[in-house]
Design a protein around this motif. Sequence first.
Motif, mmCIF file in Angstrom:
data_model
loop_
_atom_site.group_PDB
_atom_site.id
_atom_site.type_symbol
_atom_site.label_atom_id
_atom_site.label_comp_id
_atom_site.label_asym_id
_atom_site.label_seq_id
_atom_site.Cartn_x
_atom_site.Cartn_y
_atom_site.Cartn_z
ATOM 1 N N GLY A 1 0.790 -1.218 0.000
ATOM 2 C CA GLY A 1 0.000 0.000 0.000
ATOM 3 C C GLY A 1 0.816 1.259 0.000
ATOM 4 N N ALA A 2 0.193 2.331 0.480
ATOM 5 C CA ALA A 2 0.789 3.652 0.421
ATOM 6 C C ALA A 2 1.986 3.812 1.352
ATOM 7 N N ASP A 3 2.116 2.953 2.363
ATOM 8 C CA ASP A 3 3.237 3.088 3.302
ATOM 9 C C ASP A 3 4.504 2.399 2.811
ATOM 10 N N GLY A 4 4.472 1.731 1.668
ATOM 11 C CA GLY A 4 5.660 1.095 1.112
ATOM 12 C C GLY A 4 6.014 -0.243 1.713
ATOM 13 N N PHE A 5 5.160 -0.776 2.610
ATOM 14 C CA PHE A 5 5.446 -2.058 3.255
ATOM 15 C C PHE A 5 4.811 -3.217 2.484
ATOM 16 N N LEU A 6 5.566 -4.291 2.382
ATOM 17 C CA LEU A 6 5.052 -5.546 1.847
ATOM 18 C C LEU A 6 4.632 -6.405 3.030
ATOM 19 N N ARG A 7 3.395 -6.874 3.014
ATOM 20 C CA ARG A 7 2.894 -7.690 4.129
ATOM 21 C C ARG A 7 2.407 -9.030 3.597
#
Length: 517
Positions: free
Chosen positions: A171-177
Amino acid sequence: MSPRRAAELYRAPFPLYTVRLHPRRPLAITAGGGGAAKTGIRNGVHFLQLEQVGGQLSASLLHSHDTETRATMTMALADDFIAAGQDADCHILRFSLQPPPGRGAAGRDAGGEKGPRKRKGPSPAAQGETQNQTSEVTVESLHSVRTDFSPDALQKAVRFNADCSLLVTGGADGFLRLWEVGTGRGTRARHCCAAAPCGRQGSLCPWAALCSQFPSMKKTLEFKAHDGEIEDIALGPDNKVVTAGRDFQCCVWQRDQLVTGLCWNENLPGIPDKAYRYQACRFGEGTALDPHSAPALPLGSAVAVLNAGTAPTLPSRLRGAAVPARGQRVLSRGRFGAVEDNAGALRLYTVQVPHKRERRPPPCYLTKWDGRSFLPLLTRPCGSEVRRGAGCGHGAAPAPLTATPPLRSDSGTFLGLGTVTGSVAIHIAFSLQRLYYVKEAHGIVVTDVAFVPESQRGRELLAGNEAALLSVAVDSRCKLHLLPGRRSLPVWLLLLLCAGLIVATILLLQLAFPGFL
C-alpha cells in the motif's frame, strides 16, 4: 472505414475500479463505489453472469453486495474467495451460487443484500429488460485485516499465491505484508469436502487451505520494500516476489534479499534513469502463477517468505539511489506470462509511463523481460497517452498486464492496456505490436482490464473470437473489446490458386508471344 467502438456490457450505479473473471464459471466480478463521502453514491461488489444472447456477449446482474461506506479499489480472486482492498483494510469474502427460493422471487439473501435480476446486453438499449435468473449469489464476509498504516492509508495491491495459502498486500506506506491463510506446502495434499467451493469431493483440492483456515489469518511478514507507495505486486517462480513502487524501482525479492532491480532503459542511453516509473507488475493470466486463472494456468510457485525486521541487501547499482525529485518521470506496471514464442519460457511485461506531464507528452513504453534472468528482451513505444494499466490475456492464445491491476488470456498471446484518457489497446505479446485500439472508449481513466479466461466456458463465451477483453472505468461502465478470429485459407486451396496462377501466366505468355512453347 468507421472507427472501432467498444460495446457497453454493463453500467453500474457507482464508479468502477476493478474487474475479475472467474476461471471456471461464466462470471465477472466488478467493484467500486463513491467511498465514505456523503454524495449518495453507493459502494458495492457486483456479480455478473456472462452468456451469449443472440450471438452477442451479454451480462446479467446476479447480485449486488453492499460494502457500506467502503469503496473496493483492488481485488484478488481465488476460486470462490475474494480479497477486496477497501481503504486501509483487506476484506476476505466468500461467495457461492445458490438456487433461487422460487421462480420469479425477487428475494434477498441472509445478509439482507439485494439480488437484482437485471439483464444487460452489450448495448444500452437493453437496460430496461428484466428476467428471472436460475441461480443467486450469496456472499459471506469471513475476515478483515488492516494492511496499511500510513497517514493517507490505502491498500493498492493484493495477490494470492498459486495454491492460495498466502496473501500478499502492499500500500501507500511502502510495506510488503504477507498473510498466511493456509498450510502452504501441504495444501494440495488435502481432499475436498462436500462444502468446498470447487465441489470436487474426494479429489485433491487447491483451495483446501482457504476452506480450512478462514476466517483466521496470520501475518508472517512486514517488510519495507519501497520508500514510496507500492503500486503493484507479482508472485513469481522460484519463490520470488516482484514489487513496483513510486520510488523509480521495480524490485525482485527472494526471502530477505533483493535479487535485482529492473533497468528497462539500459539499452536506451538517450532516456534518463529517472524519467519514467513502473506502475504495475503481474503474471499474465493463463499461467498458474496467477490464482485468477489457476487451475488452468500452471506457473506455480509460492510467494517468497521474507523475514520481518531484516534489512534487505541492495545490489550495487541500487545503493544510494536518490528519492525522485519533483518534475522527474517514473516506471509503470508489469506481469509474467507463459509466451507463444517459447512454451517453456517465462516473460515479464512492464509499461513505462512518464513521471512528468508535459504539454507535448513523451511516449510510453512496453518492455518484455526474460522472467528468469530479468534482462530486457524488447522495448517498444506504445503511444503518448499515459498508460494507466495493462492486462494479460488469451483468446485462443493471449497474454499480460493491468495497471489498475491484470489483466488477460491463458496462452499469453495478447497484452491489454488502458490509459488515463479512457483509451483501450491490445498488443501482441511476442512483438509488442498494437493489434487493437479504441480511442477514448471510456472518456475517462480506465481503472482495470481483464481477459476472458481460456477455459471451456471461456471459449463458449468467445463464440469464435480470438480474444475478449473487459475494461472498467470511473465512468461506471464495463465495456467489451473483441478480437475477431483470424481467417486462414486451407493449404489445398492455396496450392490450387498457385497452380492456377502458373497456368494463367503461361497462357498469357503464349498469347503475347506465339510459339513461346
